[in-house]
Design an enzyme around this catalytic site. Structure first.
Site, PDB file in Angstrom:
ATOM      1  N   ASP A  64      43.494  44.710  39.318  1.00  0.00           N
ATOM      2  CA  ASP A  64      44.846  44.492  39.404  1.00  0.00           C
ATOM      3  C   ASP A  64      45.504  42.942  38.979  1.00  0.00           C
ATOM      4  O   ASP A  64      46.218  42.415  39.517  1.00  0.00           O
ATOM      5  CB  ASP A  64      45.469  44.499  40.822  1.00  0.00           C
ATOM      6  CG  ASP A  64      44.627  44.053  41.779  1.00  0.00           C
ATOM      7  OD1 ASP A  64      43.344  44.142  41.598  1.00  0.00           O
ATOM      8  OD2 ASP A  64      45.179  43.350  42.692  1.00  0.00           O
ATOM      9  N   LYS A 176      48.801  47.517  47.245  1.00  0.00           N
ATOM     10  CA  LYS A 176      48.071  46.322  47.644  1.00  0.00           C
ATOM     11  C   LYS A 176      49.126  45.157  47.575  1.00  0.00           C
ATOM     12  O   LYS A 176      49.936  44.914  46.837  1.00  0.00           O
ATOM     13  CB  LYS A 176      46.878  45.908  46.589  1.00  0.00           C
ATOM     14  CG  LYS A 176      46.144  44.758  46.979  1.00  0.00           C
ATOM     15  CD  LYS A 176      45.513  44.192  45.862  1.00  0.00           C
ATOM     16  CE  LYS A 176      44.867  42.802  46.165  1.00  0.00           C
ATOM     17  NZ  LYS A 176      44.353  42.055  45.103  1.00  0.00           N
ATOM     18  N   GLU A 216      46.131  42.999  53.163  1.00  0.00           N
ATOM     19  CA  GLU A 216      45.051  41.804  52.638  1.00  0.00           C
ATOM     20  C   GLU A 216      45.387  40.456  53.074  1.00  0.00           C
ATOM     21  O   GLU A 216      46.165  39.874  52.086  1.00  0.00           O
ATOM     22  CB  GLU A 216      44.780  41.968  51.234  1.00  0.00           C
ATOM     23  CG  GLU A 216      43.498  41.074  50.764  1.00  0.00           C
ATOM     24  CD  GLU A 216      43.541  41.221  49.215  1.00  0.00           C
ATOM     25  OE1 GLU A 216      42.628  40.328  48.702  1.00  0.00           O
ATOM     26  OE2 GLU A 216      44.028  42.011  48.348  1.00  0.00           O
ATOM     27  N   GLU A 218      43.675  37.209  52.843  1.00  0.00           N
ATOM     28  CA  GLU A 218      42.449  36.754  52.511  1.00  0.00           C
ATOM     29  C   GLU A 218      42.362  35.478  52.994  1.00  0.00           C
ATOM     30  O   GLU A 218      43.323  34.585  52.845  1.00  0.00           O
ATOM     31  CB  GLU A 218      42.540  36.642  50.815  1.00  0.00           C
ATOM     32  CG  GLU A 218      40.865  35.947  50.398  1.00  0.00           C
ATOM     33  CD  GLU A 218      40.828  36.043  49.130  1.00  0.00           C
ATOM     34  OE1 GLU A 218      39.760  35.454  48.479  1.00  0.00           O
ATOM     35  OE2 GLU A 218      41.593  36.456  48.168  1.00  0.00           O
ATOM     36  N   LYS A 258      41.882  45.245  53.842  1.00  0.00           N
ATOM     37  CA  LYS A 258      40.939  44.489  52.919  1.00  0.00           C
ATOM     38  C   LYS A 258      40.578  43.026  53.239  1.00  0.00           C
ATOM     39  O   LYS A 258      41.289  42.173  52.776  1.00  0.00           O
ATOM     40  CB  LYS A 258      41.751  44.464  51.513  1.00  0.00           C
ATOM     41  CG  LYS A 258      40.848  43.956  50.205  1.00  0.00           C
ATOM     42  CD  LYS A 258      41.217  44.135  48.742  1.00  0.00           C
ATOM     43  CE  LYS A 258      40.344  43.343  47.917  1.00  0.00           C
ATOM     44  NZ  LYS A 258      40.716  43.923  46.486  1.00  0.00           N
ATOM     45  N   GLY A 301      35.685  38.028  47.135  1.00  0.00           N
ATOM     46  CA  GLY A 301      36.176  36.354  47.275  1.00  0.00           C
ATOM     47  C   GLY A 301      35.192  35.411  46.858  1.00  0.00           C
ATOM     48  O   GLY A 301      34.913  34.209  47.205  1.00  0.00           O
ATOM     49  N   SER A 327      36.063  46.623  47.894  1.00  0.00           N
ATOM     50  CA  SER A 327      37.275  46.650  47.232  1.00  0.00           C
ATOM     51  C   SER A 327      37.067  45.240  46.138  1.00  0.00           C
ATOM     52  O   SER A 327      37.638  44.354  46.426  1.00  0.00           O
ATOM     53  CB  SER A 327      38.669  46.548  47.826  1.00  0.00           C
ATOM     54  OG  SER A 327      39.665  46.654  46.965  1.00  0.00           O
ATOM     55  N   TYR A 389      45.619  34.342  41.667  1.00  0.00           N
ATOM     56  CA  TYR A 389      45.744  35.037  40.602  1.00  0.00           C
ATOM     57  C   TYR A 389      47.228  35.928  40.606  1.00  0.00           C
ATOM     58  O   TYR A 389      48.045  35.798  41.596  1.00  0.00           O
ATOM     59  CB  TYR A 389      44.881  36.263  40.473  1.00  0.00           C
ATOM     60  CG  TYR A 389      44.772  37.236  41.529  1.00  0.00           C
ATOM     61  CD1 TYR A 389      45.652  38.393  41.375  1.00  0.00           C
ATOM     62  CD2 TYR A 389      44.039  37.093  42.411  1.00  0.00           C
ATOM     63  CE1 TYR A 389      45.274  39.402  42.225  1.00  0.00           C
ATOM     64  CE2 TYR A 389      43.960  37.863  43.778  1.00  0.00           C
ATOM     65  CZ  TYR A 389      44.470  39.141  43.293  1.00  0.00           C
ATOM     66  OH  TYR A 389      44.561  40.072  44.341  1.00  0.00           O
TER      67      TYR A 389
END
Length: 389
Positions: A64, A176, A216, A218, A258, A301, A327, A389
């Site tokens: 993605d 996501k 998610e 992160e 995630k 990661g 994932s 990103y």
């Protein structure tokens, strides 16, 4: 709903450091909110989709990347960032024969969701043929968070309901949304609350429109902190996330998580073994994640391909109440991209490389992986400071 903040004895704090918040002490209230969850028109389908993705020996292929980030990947092998080149690379990945044996879901960028192969077959149909569930990245990226300690928040809630409805019509069945938390930046209570609330609103909107939300937050690898500090932050972040998921009446059986693995900061003087990472990560999950959640699909990661697989394998050495899987983006694609080099004659070899990595992580999901015979290239780390990103 009124809440009561409860105190905790300092002996329960990691290293004697006060947590960012004490949402974890509110479990009775969380259960009370969860009991009011309504059954929507998509509830049964959401639960079925989540269980399908969280099936034994399978995980998610994350492709993605935004067009800009995909362009960076292409430039690393000397290709221009054009739609044709992006299409060629994604076609290589999504038409790999036998991929569905190891991959249960694929997260796509919007461009890819609407694209077809060069011979006219929709990418969504390529995935369905392999019994892979199509997914879609729905957030609009990270922007600076005013009033924070140089931190970010994730935008994209405006118009999300209508976009999710369109993505569902196009064939997507899960979504996501990625936001990030930086340990060197604090993280501030404001950033943690913003991340948790944004994820909860997104999850509720996605479920209302038939998409299983991947949740998610992160926790970036940036920093020189010890693994205990990562555990402390992760516990606080996930306590906040589940508090707001419950407040937004999100169906826990119809979501996937995630998370980052609990590791030391990338610049910490000592690396942790897979067994240590598994111990701390599972400790965090068992303290914060309800067993109603069907799947924990870890992000890599910036770990090397082999590191990510070893750590996943270690977590599956014991019985878990969830499907503990992967994932991965770079940890599945790095060797593939370098094998392909943009040359049509290398497509078959690159697809074989993808199957090798997918199978390795499939075996790790079952707790049976060995790194014996892995190539040196697969052992190289891919950490990028402040990765976005």
């Amino acid at each position: 709903m009124a809440t009561t903040k409860l105190s905790a004895p300092t002996s329960h704090w990691i290293g004697g450091v006060r947590p960012l918040n004490l949402r974890s002490s509110l479990r009775p209230e969380i259960r009370q909110v969860a009991a009011t969850i309504r059954s929507g028109p998509y509830t049964e389908e959401l639960v079925h989709t989540a269980k399908s993705i969280a099936s034994p020996g399978r995980g998610i292929l994350a492709i993605d990347e935004s067009n800009a980030t995909c362009g960076k990947r292409l430039s690393s092998i000397g290709l221009e960032n054009t739609e044709a080149n992006r299409q060629a690379y994604r076609q290589l990945l999504l038409t790999t024969p036998g991929l569905g044996e190891y991959i249960s879901g694929a997260i796509l960028f919007e461009e890819t969701l609407y694209q077809s192969t060069t011979y006219g077959e929709k990418f969504v149909d390529c995935l369905r043929r392999e019994k892979i569930v199509p997914g879609i990245k729905v957030d609009k990226g990270l922007v600076p968070l005013p009033g924070s300690n140089n931190e970010s928040w994730c935008q994209g809630l405006d118009g999300l309901a209508s976009r999710c409805a369109e993505y569902y019509k196009q064939g997507a069945r899960f979504a996501k949304w990625r936001t990030v938390v930086s340990i060197p930046c604090g993280p501030s209570a404001l950033a943690v609350k913003e991340a948790a609330w944004g994820l909860a609103r997104y999850a509720a909107i996605a479920q209302d429109n038939g998409l299983v939300p991947i949740v998610e937050p992160e926790i970036l690898l940036d920093g020189d902190h010890a693994i205990e500090r990562t555990l402390e932050v992760a516990e606080n972040v996930w306590a906040e996330v589940f508090f707001y998921l419950a407040q937004n009446s999100v169906v826990f059986e119809g979501i996937l998580l995630k998370p980052s693995m609990v590791t030391p900061g990338a610049e910490h003087k000592e690396k942790a073994s897979p067994e240590t990472i598994a111990k701390y990560t599972l400790t965090m999950l068992k303290r914060r994640v309800p067993p109603a959640v069907p799947g924990i699909m870890f992000l890599s990661g910036g770990q090397s391909e082999v590191e990510a697989t070893l750590n996943l394998n270690a977590m599956n050495q014991s019985t878990n109440p969830w499907h503990v899987s992967f994932s991965y983006a770079r940890a599945l694609q790095n060797t593939v991209l370098k094998t392909w080099q943009g040359q049509p004659e290398n497509v078959e070899a690159a697809q074989k490389a993808l199957l090798i990595r997918a199978k390795a992580n499939s075996v790790a999901q079952l707790g049976r992986y060995s790194s014996q015979g892995e190539a040196e290239e697969a052992k190289k780390g891919m950490f990028q400071k402040g990765y976005t990103y």
